[in-house]
Design an enzyme around this catalytic site. Structure first.
Site, PDB file in Angstrom:
ATOM      1  N   HIS A 182      -1.457   1.450   7.067  1.00  0.00           N
ATOM      2  CA  HIS A 182      -0.513   0.790   7.956  1.00  0.00           C
ATOM      3  C   HIS A 182      -0.186   1.758   9.094  1.00  0.00           C
ATOM      4  O   HIS A 182      -0.187   2.971   8.883  1.00  0.00           O
ATOM      5  CB  HIS A 182       0.798   0.482   7.232  1.00  0.00           C
ATOM      6  CG  HIS A 182       0.655  -0.335   5.974  1.00  0.00           C
ATOM      7  ND1 HIS A 182       0.153  -1.619   5.972  1.00  0.00           N
ATOM      8  CD2 HIS A 182       0.966  -0.060   4.686  1.00  0.00           C
ATOM      9  CE1 HIS A 182       0.174  -2.093   4.722  1.00  0.00           C
ATOM     10  NE2 HIS A 182       0.656  -1.161   3.928  1.00  0.00           N
ATOM     11  N   CYS A 216       5.093   0.886  -0.227  1.00  0.00           N
ATOM     12  CA  CYS A 216       4.475   1.926   0.619  1.00  0.00           C
ATOM     13  C   CYS A 216       5.142   1.998   1.980  1.00  0.00           C
ATOM     14  O   CYS A 216       5.480   3.087   2.457  1.00  0.00           O
ATOM     15  CB  CYS A 216       2.982   1.649   0.770  1.00  0.00           C
ATOM     16  SG  CYS A 216       2.594  -0.022   1.308  1.00  0.00           S
TER      17      CYS A 216
END
Lengths: 355, 355
Positions: free
Chosen positions: B222, B142
């Site tokens: 994130h 990711c």
């Protein structure tokens, strides 16, 4: 040695720590602390024996009802002291400035105030001598203190071309239960650069520095990711030695197993530190890395306490009672700064013996 | 158009999303999903009508006792499909590799596996054509997906001299209640660089990139702080337009008031996104800043979903059933990528009209 009489206006996270630190010095003492509300901190101040002053006559009553004796109002305290340390909440110090000036009392402000509040922004390692004898000083914020301390020795030894830093900030202090975020990561501010870079420039006007800030769900410490493009390309070992030689930089050895801020605090508590405080920048030794002239590291900054020794040194700068070197040594000795580093030094001594 | 039969091995955070995404495409369908335990996700898979396969004969019994019908073991599924997407936990894919090879089934692995697991690491925007017809591909993680997507257009338009990025990572996904940290900020790993920079280099081998990683108490997304030193010095407006033109980069307009990951997710839910997913990099438009050739920004990366469209494109790359442009367009259309951007586009149209 004269004992300087120090007033602390504001007895919160920073003020109470400065009061404790002043009392540990051989050349100064607390002549009183000022507080606005008769809460648990006011009770602790009285229990610690500090004469307690309040914001106004009305507050005298409120404290009386709460069963806390007060010595008078803050005006009397400002008149009576040699130096006032303003530890009021951000932005309140500015409102007190005229009162300090009117009493002709040298004043030390905190980094939450705008730089214009004082004659000069101050960091003990970076510009003590420039600040000697000023009428007012502003101890830069916890994050700016952490950055200037780290950058000073690198700037002197190798020169700095550019600094890029991300400040991952704790959302609030342990007592600030009204703060956040919960379960989020917030750019703060969203616009770049954050105010930290320009604040570092109040100490190092010519430094090229870009900073970014984030706020996360933690109350312990700020953590910085730092990149310094040096003017020279020294060996990493030379840099580590350079940084380790600084009393307020704790280059944390890997063998301590301090993987984050919680373990650092636990170590500080085990080492007997008052309130579990970490006055030093905590730089993970393992993280120091060099790619050409690009130096990288992680450092943790204890927002509640790293400015405390700086405030003590600012008192000596403003009263011109010691040189930078003398003052820092006195402060470090009194606060036990060097105890953590002595653990790291053991490590380095062993490494040297093994070399 | 042939309908490719897709097996999904592993039906957790990523696997279940890939299954949903496959079902939305015009040229492929799920022929079965494999799961090891008869838990809530297995129940959901059956409820969603996917033929369910299990790891071994022993699992067949366990699923039977839990009242969940199974179609067979994973071996049969691997044999029956055209492509297997491995969405097993990190490191488990490697153990399955020999079985995929034995069945001569093209396999797509996730970024939790080492790069060596597959012929080539893959990002749809960066190196689709290089990957066409491979026997196996690895969709990068990711974070690496987020970085390569962001860097691709900048690399093409201006050239990149150097990238420095800090990845402030969520401690775990919403379902991972065994993860931490609580109330801490952890360098992870403590050593620099983190693995993310080298992982980006599996897609862009010649890129100069240094990355650092931290773990914080959040489960949402994130957040990256990125600095790109460009080879040229374009106008900031040109860069913003360049990035806004990319379908999987959502340059978030300031007027949406999305101050963090929570508000971004809330917006995705209001826009009807399946599971509240954010397939796009979310780049705060206000944060884009240029200092000489140094570009900065904050971007949020939804770890649960940003690799989902990439897996769909990887299926078309491996089967050589579409070009990069065709595949990305098909995927975007099917997943509704562009719905969020259309909100931002309104904003830019207004700005252009006002110019």
């Amino acid at each position: 040695m004269n004992t300087a009489q120090i007033a602390i206006n504001g007895y919160g996270t920073i003020g109470k720590r400065i009061a404790s630190a002043v009392e540990l010095q051989p050349d100064m003492q607390v002549c009183g602390v000022a507080k606005t509300s008769p809460d648990y901190e006011a009770n602790a101040a009285r229990a610690n024996g500090y004469p307690l002053y309040v914001a106004s006559e009305r507050s005298v009553e409120a404290f009386g009802e709460a069963g806390i004796d007060v010595a008078g109002t803050v005006e009397a305290l400002i008149e009576a002291c040699d130096v006032v340390v303003d530890a009021t909440p951000s932005g309140v110090g500015k409102r007190y400035k005229a009162r300090y000036d009117a009493a002709d009392t040298p004043a030390i402000f905190q980094g939450g105030e705008a730089p214009e509040v004082a004659e000069q922004s101050f960091n003990a390692r970076s510009n003590f001598e420039d600040c000697a004898g000023a009428d007012s000083l502003r101890v830069v914020s916890c994050n700016t203190t952490g950055l200037t301390r780290f950058l000073s020795p690198l700037k002197e030894a190798y020169g700095i071309e550019k600094v890029r830093a991300t400040l991952v900030r704790r959302g609030g202090d342990p007592s600030q239960s009204d703060r956040g975020p919960i379960n989020d990561i917030l750019p703060d501010p969203v616009s770049i650069p954050s105010h930290h870079g320009p604040d570092v420039q109040t100490v190092f006007p010519d430094l090229d520095i870009d900073t970014m800030g984030l706020k996360v769900p933690s109350t312990r410490m700020h953590v910085h990711t730092i990149n310094v493009t040096l003017s020279e390309e020294p060996a990493l070992r030379a840099i580590t030695d350079q940084l380790s030689g600084e009393s307020r930089l704790f280059v944390v050895p890997a063998r301590l197993g301090t993987n984050g801020c919680g373990t650092l605090h636990e170590f500080a508590r085990e080492m007997g530190r008052s309130r579990g405080d970490l006055y030093e920048n905590c730089i993970w030794g393992e993280s120091l890395a060099l790619n050409g002239r690009d130096l990288y590291c992680y450092q943790a900054i204890h927002q509640e306490s790293d400015v405390v020794p700086e405030n003590i040194d600012a008192i000596r700068a403003i009263t011109e009672s010691a040189s930078a070197t003398e003052s820092r040594a006195l402060t470090d000795e009194a606060l036990g700064i060097g105890i953590l580093e002595s653990v790291a030094r053991m490590d380095r001594t062993e490494t040297m013996l093994a070399d």
